[in-house]
Every structure is written in C-alpha cells, then in structure tokens.
Enzyme design. Structure first.
Site, mmCIF file in Angstrom:
data_model
loop_
_atom_site.group_PDB
_atom_site.id
_atom_site.type_symbol
_atom_site.label_atom_id
_atom_site.label_comp_id
_atom_site.label_asym_id
_atom_site.label_seq_id
_atom_site.Cartn_x
_atom_site.Cartn_y
_atom_site.Cartn_z
ATOM 1 C CD GLU A 1 106.546 80.245 13.619
ATOM 2 O OE1 GLU A 1 107.732 79.902 13.781
ATOM 3 O OE2 GLU A 1 106.194 81.440 13.538
ATOM 4 N NE ARG B 1 102.734 86.879 10.404
ATOM 5 C CZ ARG B 1 103.871 86.855 9.761
ATOM 6 N NH1 ARG B 1 103.900 87.030 8.464
ATOM 7 N NH2 ARG B 1 104.994 86.672 10.416
ATOM 8 C CB THR C 1 102.214 85.806 14.499
ATOM 9 O OG1 THR C 1 102.899 85.277 13.341
ATOM 10 C CG2 THR C 1 102.203 87.319 14.361
ATOM 11 C CE LYS D 1 110.144 85.227 15.011
ATOM 12 N NZ LYS D 1 108.902 84.857 14.330
HETATM 13 C C1 3PG Z 1 107.756 85.170 10.917
HETATM 14 O O1 3PG Z 1 106.552 85.321 11.016
HETATM 15 O O2 3PG Z 1 108.406 84.476 11.713
HETATM 16 C C2 3PG Z 1 108.483 85.891 9.826
HETATM 17 O O3 3PG Z 1 107.646 86.784 9.176
HETATM 18 C C3 3PG Z 1 109.107 84.988 8.841
HETATM 19 O O4 3PG Z 1 110.019 85.770 8.126
HETATM 20 P P1 3PG Z 1 110.308 85.485 6.588
HETATM 21 O O5 3PG Z 1 108.988 85.618 5.875
HETATM 22 O O6 3PG Z 1 111.280 86.570 6.165
HETATM 23 O O7 3PG Z 1 110.883 84.130 6.455
#
Ligand code: 3PG
Length: 215
Positions: A43, A47, A71, A131
C-alpha cells in the site's frame, strides 16, 4: 455485498506493507525487494506528492506486485488512484461521500473504522472487511476479540502499531485475515535505501506468518 470477494486476494497476502514514498525513483526498488522477499501486496499512502506517480510506476513496471493506494480521503482521490493503476484503495476513516463513490467504483475498497457504529455503517454500505485504525491505540488484540463477538460476520485488517512483536497475536484471530503496517519498510529505511534491512524484516514477517499456517 461488495465486500470480501474482491478482497480475497488481499486477505491471502496476510501482510500489507504500508509505504510512504517521497521520491518516485525509490518506489520500484522497494516494491521489488518486498516482492522478492515474499510480500507482493503493498500500500502506497497518499501522503506525499510522489505517491500517485509511484503507484503508476510500480503498476507499470512490476505487474506481479499488487499495489494499492492508502490514506484515500476523498472521492476525487479514489478516482485518481484508480486511474493511476491502483489495484485497491484504503481509507483511514469514512464518509457518506466516500462510501457512495467506493460503491460506484469497481475498485476494491478497504474502509477505515474505529468504533462499533462505524462498523455498522460499513456493513450497511456493503463492506464486510474493514481496516481497523489505529489498532494498537484502540485496544489492539483484546479490542478485536470483543468486536468479533459482536460482529461475527466481519473481518478486520488491523493497522496502526502492528509490528513483528504483535503480528502473530493479530493473525491468530479468526477475524483477522490480514494486517497492514509500516514496520517492514518504514520511511527512514526507504530514504536510506537500506534494502537489506527491509528484506530481512520482510523475510522474518513472512516466516512468522508461515509458522501460523496462514501463508
Ligand atoms: C497507515 O497509514 O495505515 C498507518 O499510518 C500505518 O500505521 P503504522 O505506521 O503504525 O504501521
């Protein structure tokens, strides 16, 4: 139900590395390392400005990689990631508008939820895999056990604080076919081009999944 069918292949993945890619030229190398070490489903989070071109580059260059977009917060982004070659989309939370466009879109969509009410809404919108985010902060494995009693028909992809230390506890739950997280390929290792450490983390995670017989 829109749900699970389109997500079967994702669930088979067991682990979805979550990536923050700041330079497009790093996208294919990191995807290649993950693919080679047993994690073909990834994924790329929206961002950074490099996210969309990275998804496109990976999907054009590495057809064996199942690259999704994370995101995703708006209907416009959903359309954009679909047009860029994303195989699926993940949202941190949901809205009526996002559900409407996800239902209209043929792109597999993993909606982000954090509460029982949000799970009910996801179910009403036709989604039976969500999720759960941010999982560790919400209560982690113990919270998921409680949710499984209330929603036996639902499956969850815990995200947020998943790590090598708690991966097995999460995947041991029948309601959890797949987890996602950034611990395998965090931004710092991608920037440092530390492909060896990413490969080591990936192989260790795949081994842990193998020990569960869920591979
Ligand atoms: C995401 O974008 O799904 C989360 O920020 C991932 O979370 P993590 O960095 O704690 O694994």
């Amino acid at each position: 139900m829109i749900d699970s069918l389109s997500f079967e292949s994702l669930c088979e993945a067991s682990i979805i590395p979550v990536l923050v890619v700041r330079e497009v030229e790093l996208a294919v190398p990191v995807a290649q390392v993950l693919l080679d070490s047993g994690l073909p489903t990834i994924e790329v989070t929206l961002r950074t400005e490099a996210a969309i071109p990275s998804i496109k580059k990976i999907s054009d260059t590495l057809p064996e990689v199942i690259v999704g977009a994370g995101t995703v917060r708006t209907p416009e982004q959903l359309t954009l990631v679909k047009d860029s070659g994303a195989a699926f989309a993940v949202s941190p939370g949901t809205s009526e508008k996002l559900y409407d466009s996800a239902v209209d879109s043929s792109l597999p969509f993993l909606p982000g939820v954090a509460t029982p009410s949000e799970i009910l809404k996801a179910r009403e919108a036709g989604f039976t895999i969500c999720k759960i985010f941010p999982s560790e902060k919400l209560g982690g494995v113990e919270m998921l056990k409680t949710l499984a009693e209330i929603f036996p028909e639902m499956k969850f992809c815990p995200t947020g604080g998943v790590s090598e230390a708690n991966l097995v506890s999460y995947l041991s739950l029948t309601s959890v076919p797949v987890v996602a997280g950034s611990w395998i390929a965090p931004e710092s290792l991608i920037v440092a081009k530390d492909w060896t450490e990413i490969e080591n983390r990936s192989r260790r995670a795949v081994e842990l999944v193998g020990s569960l017989g869920k591979e």
